[in-house]
Write an enzyme that holds these catalytic residues in place. Structure first.
Site, PDB file in Angstrom:
ATOM      1  N   ASP A  13      15.943   0.974  33.887  1.00  0.00           N
ATOM      2  CA  ASP A  13      16.528  -0.370  33.912  1.00  0.00           C
ATOM      3  C   ASP A  13      16.964  -0.807  35.299  1.00  0.00           C
ATOM      4  O   ASP A  13      17.901  -1.607  35.451  1.00  0.00           O
ATOM      5  CB  ASP A  13      17.722  -0.466  32.928  1.00  0.00           C
ATOM      6  CG  ASP A  13      17.301  -0.150  31.516  1.00  0.00           C
ATOM      7  OD1 ASP A  13      16.149  -0.428  31.175  1.00  0.00           O
ATOM      8  OD2 ASP A  13      18.135   0.378  30.757  1.00  0.00           O
ATOM      9  N   LYS A  16      12.532  -2.796  37.446  1.00  0.00           N
ATOM     10  CA  LYS A  16      11.113  -2.576  37.791  1.00  0.00           C
ATOM     11  C   LYS A  16      10.261  -3.785  37.384  1.00  0.00           C
ATOM     12  O   LYS A  16       9.371  -4.199  38.120  1.00  0.00           O
ATOM     13  CB  LYS A  16      10.592  -1.311  37.096  1.00  0.00           C
ATOM     14  CG  LYS A  16      11.336  -0.046  37.522  1.00  0.00           C
ATOM     15  CD  LYS A  16      10.907   1.169  36.726  1.00  0.00           C
ATOM     16  CE  LYS A  16      11.334   1.144  35.283  1.00  0.00           C
ATOM     17  NZ  LYS A  16      12.786   1.254  35.037  1.00  0.00           N
ATOM     18  N   GLY A  40      11.743  -1.294  28.525  1.00  0.00           N
ATOM     19  CA  GLY A  40      11.963  -2.729  28.334  1.00  0.00           C
ATOM     20  C   GLY A  40      12.045  -3.319  29.724  1.00  0.00           C
ATOM     21  O   GLY A  40      13.006  -3.076  30.442  1.00  0.00           O
ATOM     22  N   HIS A  41      11.017  -4.018  30.138  1.00  0.00           N
ATOM     23  CA  HIS A  41      10.965  -4.566  31.498  1.00  0.00           C
ATOM     24  C   HIS A  41      11.138  -6.083  31.425  1.00  0.00           C
ATOM     25  O   HIS A  41      10.313  -6.780  30.846  1.00  0.00           O
ATOM     26  CB  HIS A  41       9.636  -4.186  32.167  1.00  0.00           C
ATOM     27  CG  HIS A  41       9.502  -2.707  32.393  1.00  0.00           C
ATOM     28  ND1 HIS A  41       8.425  -2.128  33.008  1.00  0.00           N
ATOM     29  CD2 HIS A  41      10.347  -1.690  32.101  1.00  0.00           C
ATOM     30  CE1 HIS A  41       8.612  -0.809  33.081  1.00  0.00           C
ATOM     31  NE2 HIS A  41       9.769  -0.515  32.519  1.00  0.00           N
ATOM     32  N   GLN A 222      11.020   3.979  32.866  1.00  0.00           N
ATOM     33  CA  GLN A 222      12.206   4.858  32.983  1.00  0.00           C
ATOM     34  C   GLN A 222      12.554   5.074  34.463  1.00  0.00           C
ATOM     35  O   GLN A 222      12.329   4.186  35.257  1.00  0.00           O
ATOM     36  CB  GLN A 222      11.984   6.191  32.242  1.00  0.00           C
ATOM     37  CG  GLN A 222      11.934   6.054  30.732  1.00  0.00           C
ATOM     38  CD  GLN A 222      10.604   5.620  30.178  1.00  0.00           C
ATOM     39  OE1 GLN A 222       9.592   6.213  30.465  1.00  0.00           O
ATOM     40  NE2 GLN A 222      10.584   4.589  29.368  1.00  0.00           N
TER      41      GLN A 222
HETATM   42  P1  GDP Z   1      13.502  -2.335  34.116  1.00  0.00           P
HETATM   43  O1  GDP Z   1      13.457  -1.572  32.846  1.00  0.00           O
HETATM   44  O2  GDP Z   1      13.601  -1.458  35.323  1.00  0.00           O
HETATM   45  O3  GDP Z   1      12.375  -3.333  34.255  1.00  0.00           O
HETATM   46  O4  GDP Z   1      14.857  -3.175  34.087  1.00  0.00           O
HETATM   47  P2  GDP Z   1      15.406  -4.036  32.823  1.00  0.00           P
HETATM   48  O5  GDP Z   1      14.606  -5.281  32.750  1.00  0.00           O
HETATM   49  O6  GDP Z   1      15.528  -3.206  31.613  1.00  0.00           O
HETATM   50  O7  GDP Z   1      16.890  -4.305  33.292  1.00  0.00           O
HETATM   51  C1  GDP Z   1      17.180  -5.016  34.450  1.00  0.00           C
HETATM   52  C2  GDP Z   1      18.016  -6.242  34.071  1.00  0.00           C
HETATM   53  O8  GDP Z   1      18.594  -6.795  35.235  1.00  0.00           O
HETATM   54  C3  GDP Z   1      17.181  -7.375  33.477  1.00  0.00           C
HETATM   55  O9  GDP Z   1      17.974  -8.081  32.552  1.00  0.00           O
HETATM   56  C4  GDP Z   1      16.859  -8.255  34.684  1.00  0.00           C
HETATM   57  O10 GDP Z   1      16.628  -9.609  34.336  1.00  0.00           O
HETATM   58  C5  GDP Z   1      18.132  -8.128  35.465  1.00  0.00           C
HETATM   59  N1  GDP Z   1      17.983  -8.201  36.930  1.00  0.00           N
HETATM   60  C6  GDP Z   1      16.967  -7.757  37.706  1.00  0.00           C
HETATM   61  N2  GDP Z   1      17.268  -7.916  39.015  1.00  0.00           N
HETATM   62  C7  GDP Z   1      18.492  -8.467  39.064  1.00  0.00           C
HETATM   63  C8  GDP Z   1      19.360  -8.834  40.125  1.00  0.00           C
HETATM   64  O11 GDP Z   1      19.080  -8.666  41.307  1.00  0.00           O
HETATM   65  N3  GDP Z   1      20.580  -9.361  39.769  1.00  0.00           N
HETATM   66  C9  GDP Z   1      20.953  -9.543  38.480  1.00  0.00           C
HETATM   67  N4  GDP Z   1      22.149 -10.061  38.231  1.00  0.00           N
HETATM   68  N5  GDP Z   1      20.154  -9.187  37.457  1.00  0.00           N
HETATM   69  C10 GDP Z   1      18.951  -8.655  37.736  1.00  0.00           C
HETATM   70  P1  IMO Z   2      12.850   1.331  31.307  1.00  0.00           P
HETATM   71  O1  IMO Z   2      11.375   1.480  31.599  1.00  0.00           O
HETATM   72  C1  IMO Z   2      16.635   3.187  30.245  1.00  0.00           C
HETATM   73  C2  IMO Z   2      16.469   6.736  27.676  1.00  0.00           C
HETATM   74  C3  IMO Z   2      17.009   6.618  26.283  1.00  0.00           C
HETATM   75  C4  IMO Z   2      17.456   8.045  26.058  1.00  0.00           C
HETATM   76  C5  IMO Z   2      16.391   8.865  26.763  1.00  0.00           C
HETATM   77  C6  IMO Z   2      15.284   9.360  25.858  1.00  0.00           C
HETATM   78  O2  IMO Z   2      13.190   0.051  30.640  1.00  0.00           O
HETATM   79  O3  IMO Z   2      13.646   1.617  32.524  1.00  0.00           O
HETATM   80  P2  IMO Z   2      13.268   8.256  24.535  1.00  0.00           P
HETATM   81  O4  IMO Z   2      13.193   7.046  23.671  1.00  0.00           O
HETATM   82  O5  IMO Z   2      12.382   8.192  25.731  1.00  0.00           O
HETATM   83  O6  IMO Z   2      13.099   9.523  23.774  1.00  0.00           O
HETATM   84  O7  IMO Z   2      14.782   8.286  25.077  1.00  0.00           O
HETATM   85  O8  IMO Z   2      15.837   8.005  27.748  1.00  0.00           O
HETATM   86  N1  IMO Z   2      15.434   5.728  28.030  1.00  0.00           N
HETATM   87  C7  IMO Z   2      15.645   4.699  28.853  1.00  0.00           C
HETATM   88  N2  IMO Z   2      16.771   4.266  29.463  1.00  0.00           N
HETATM   89  N3  IMO Z   2      15.473   2.546  30.462  1.00  0.00           N
HETATM   90  C8  IMO Z   2      14.328   2.979  29.894  1.00  0.00           C
HETATM   91  O9  IMO Z   2      13.125   2.462  30.185  1.00  0.00           O
HETATM   92  C9  IMO Z   2      14.397   4.076  28.995  1.00  0.00           C
HETATM   93  N4  IMO Z   2      13.485   4.736  28.251  1.00  0.00           N
HETATM   94  C10 IMO Z   2      14.131   5.757  27.676  1.00  0.00           C
HETATM   95  O10 IMO Z   2      18.070   5.704  26.210  1.00  0.00           O
HETATM   96  O11 IMO Z   2      18.678   8.277  26.721  1.00  0.00           O
HETATM   97 MG    MG Z   3      14.461  -1.525  31.015  1.00  0.00          MG
END
Ligand code: GDP
Ligand code: IMO
Ligand code: MG
Length: 426
Positions: A13, A16, A40-41, A222
């Site tokens: 999270d 990416k 979840g991207h 991840q």
């Molecule tokens: P990922 O799994 O690495 O793609 O990240 P996620 O999308 O799960 O989580 C990142 C969250 O932060 C999302 O809700 C993005 O919209 C938000 N986000 C990304 N970059 C920024 C930033 O620079 N500032 C803020 N406030 N939110 C951001």
């Molecule tokens: P992105 O790509 C954050 C965490 C789960 C749990 C552990 C194992 O959005 O960054 P799993 O379902 O893989 O068996 O879970 O890894 N986890 C993540 N945490 N971002 C993710 O993906 C994750 N994918 C798995 O919460 O702790």
């Molecule tokens: Mg994510």
């Protein structure tokens, strides 16, 4: 041209999705290399937000080719839902997306095993997203799995039933209620939908791109601290989230790796169980969660929050051979009087700068403190406007890790991205 890689340096999270979408302006080919719908991207542009789980984050860019690589595990039902959402907003998904024949399929019974196994672990559960990730990779390495290419085999139905039967035997050890046919009909229908996509030998496609000088961007899921080997085991995911995983998950050689973009947040978050040395349980932790909207993109769970951990960051940079750093969510630190970053750990009175093999409660962070800034970074779209205190904070990080930060993200939107002036290209 070599393959450039984007990966997370923390517990996922990091942002990416946003960065892959941003960089995809420069890359005709974007390829996911591991993980599955546990990811979840999130992407945000033109006042709309989207969350992708299986589809690469280049999909919104016209003219791109997006690949789901062999290292990924696919739940056809989640895949179909995501693709139909994209189709409904006018993305020509079948023209922009190809799937490796060698990617493995998540069966409905993999999800049941995930739930049963977490239930059996009780208070020591991993905190899995319950998408069937672990059991699917277990079947892959155990040489029992079903691959995407198998859906075109005449005996596909028999292979599906055979694996399902094995799962039902395995499930007998658990005291866990389930229905053997749960989700099966929808799964088989979604397989029909999957057949409509180009199912390819993606390793040839990627290597042809390398030979023809087409730029490929590999997208990780991840983060390094959830890696099966180097993460906080056993509280990890079941795939190789590091740069090595990109080679194995797409089929290109380590000698063909180009830039490695390492993404980190200006603080830390973690969702699920497991050690987190800089975790906060106070009002600063709550403020990070609230301002950063730290709730899971896949499960909606509240993310645990804490200060930046430079020991862990350096470890992740080392494992991945990061060439370029990208710092996300800088704006979330706006308004804090004091900001902290861990520079070492204290383990039973001894100071160390190495990530330990086993993380236990006696390990405490040694912090460096920084004066906060009174400014709204989310409105600052160029470097010269950034406050001195913020620049001091990032220069300290750069000094500690020995790499420059190339891109600063100051908000979720595509536009809220500052490419530092010392770098005239991405
Ligand atoms: P990922 O799994 O690495 O793609 O990240 P996620 O999308 O799960 O989580 C990142 C969250 O932060 C999302 O809700 C993005 O919209 C938000 N986000 C990304 N970059 C920024 C930033 O620079 N500032 C803020 N406030 N939110 C951001
Ligand atoms: P992105 O790509 C954050 C965490 C789960 C749990 C552990 C194992 O959005 O960054 P799993 O379902 O893989 O068996 O879970 O890894 N986890 C993540 N945490 N971002 C993710 O993906 C994750 N994918 C798995 O919460 O702790
Ligand atoms: Mg994510």
């Amino acid at each position: 041209m070599n393959v450039d890689v984007v990966l997370g340096l923390q517990w996922g999270d990091e942002g990416k999705g946003k960065i892959v979408d941003y960089l995809a302006q420069q890359y005709p080919v974007i390829a996911r290399f591991q993980g599955g719908p546990n990811a979840g991207h999130s992407l945000h542009f033109d006042s709309s937000s989207y969350i992708l789980h299986s589809v690469p984050s280049g999909i919104f860019r016209e003219g791109t080719c997006n690949i789901i690589g062999n290292g990924v595990v696919i739940d056809p039902v989640i895949f179909e839902k995501e693709c139909r959402m994209l189709e409904s907003i006018g993305i020509p998904i079948k023209e922009r997306l190809m799937v490796s024949n060698r990617a493995h399929l998540i069966l409905p019974t993999h999800r049941i095993i995930d739930a049963a196994s977490e239930h059996a672990k009780g208070s020591s559960k991993i905190g899995s997203t319950l998408k069937g990730i672990g059991p699917t990779y277990m079947d892959k390495t155990g040489r029992n799995g079903i691959r995407v290419g198998d859906i075109t085999a005449p005996d596909f139905a028999a292979r599906f039933q055979a694996l399902k039967s094995k799962h039902l035997v395995f499930l007998k050890q658990f005291d866990f209620p389930y229905q053997a046919d749960e989700g099966e009909e929808a799964w088989l229908q979604a397989i029909e939908y999957l057949r409509g996509f180009p199912l390819i030998n993606a390793e040839y496609y990627v290597n042809d791109c390398i030979n023809q000088n087409r730029r490929v961007l590999a997208e990780g899921a991840q983060g390094a601290l959830l890696d099966i080997d180097f993460g906080t085991y056993p509280y990890v995911t079941s795939s190789s989230t590091t740069c090595a995983g990109a080679c194995a998950g797409l089929g290109f050689s380590p000698t063909k790796t180009g830039r490695v973009y390492g993404i980190f947040k200006a603080y830390c978050t973690r969702v699920g169980s497991g050690p987190f040395i800089t975790e906060l349980f106070d009002k600063d932790g709550d403020a990070l969660r609230e301002k950063g909207k730290e709730f899971g993109s896949t499960t909606g769970r509240a993310r645990r929050t804490g200060w930046l951990d430079l020991v862990a960051l350096k470890y992740a940079i080392m494992l991945n051979g990061v060439t370029d750093l990208i710092m996300m969510k800088s704006d979330v630190l706006d308004g804090f009087d004091t900001i902290k970053a861990a520079v070492a750990y204290n383990i039973n009175g001894e100071e160390t700068q190495q990530a330990p093999y086993y993380i236990h409660e006696e390990i405490t962070p040694i912090y460096k403190e920084f004066k906060g800034w009174d400014a709204d970074l989310s409105k600052m779209l160029s470097e010269e406007k950034l406050p001195a205190e913020f620049l001091h904070f990032i220069r300290f990080i750069e000094d500690q890790v020995g790499l420059p930060i190339k891109i600063l993200s100051v908000g979720p939107d595509r536009e809220q991205t500052i490419v530092r002036e010392i770098f005239n290209h991405v």
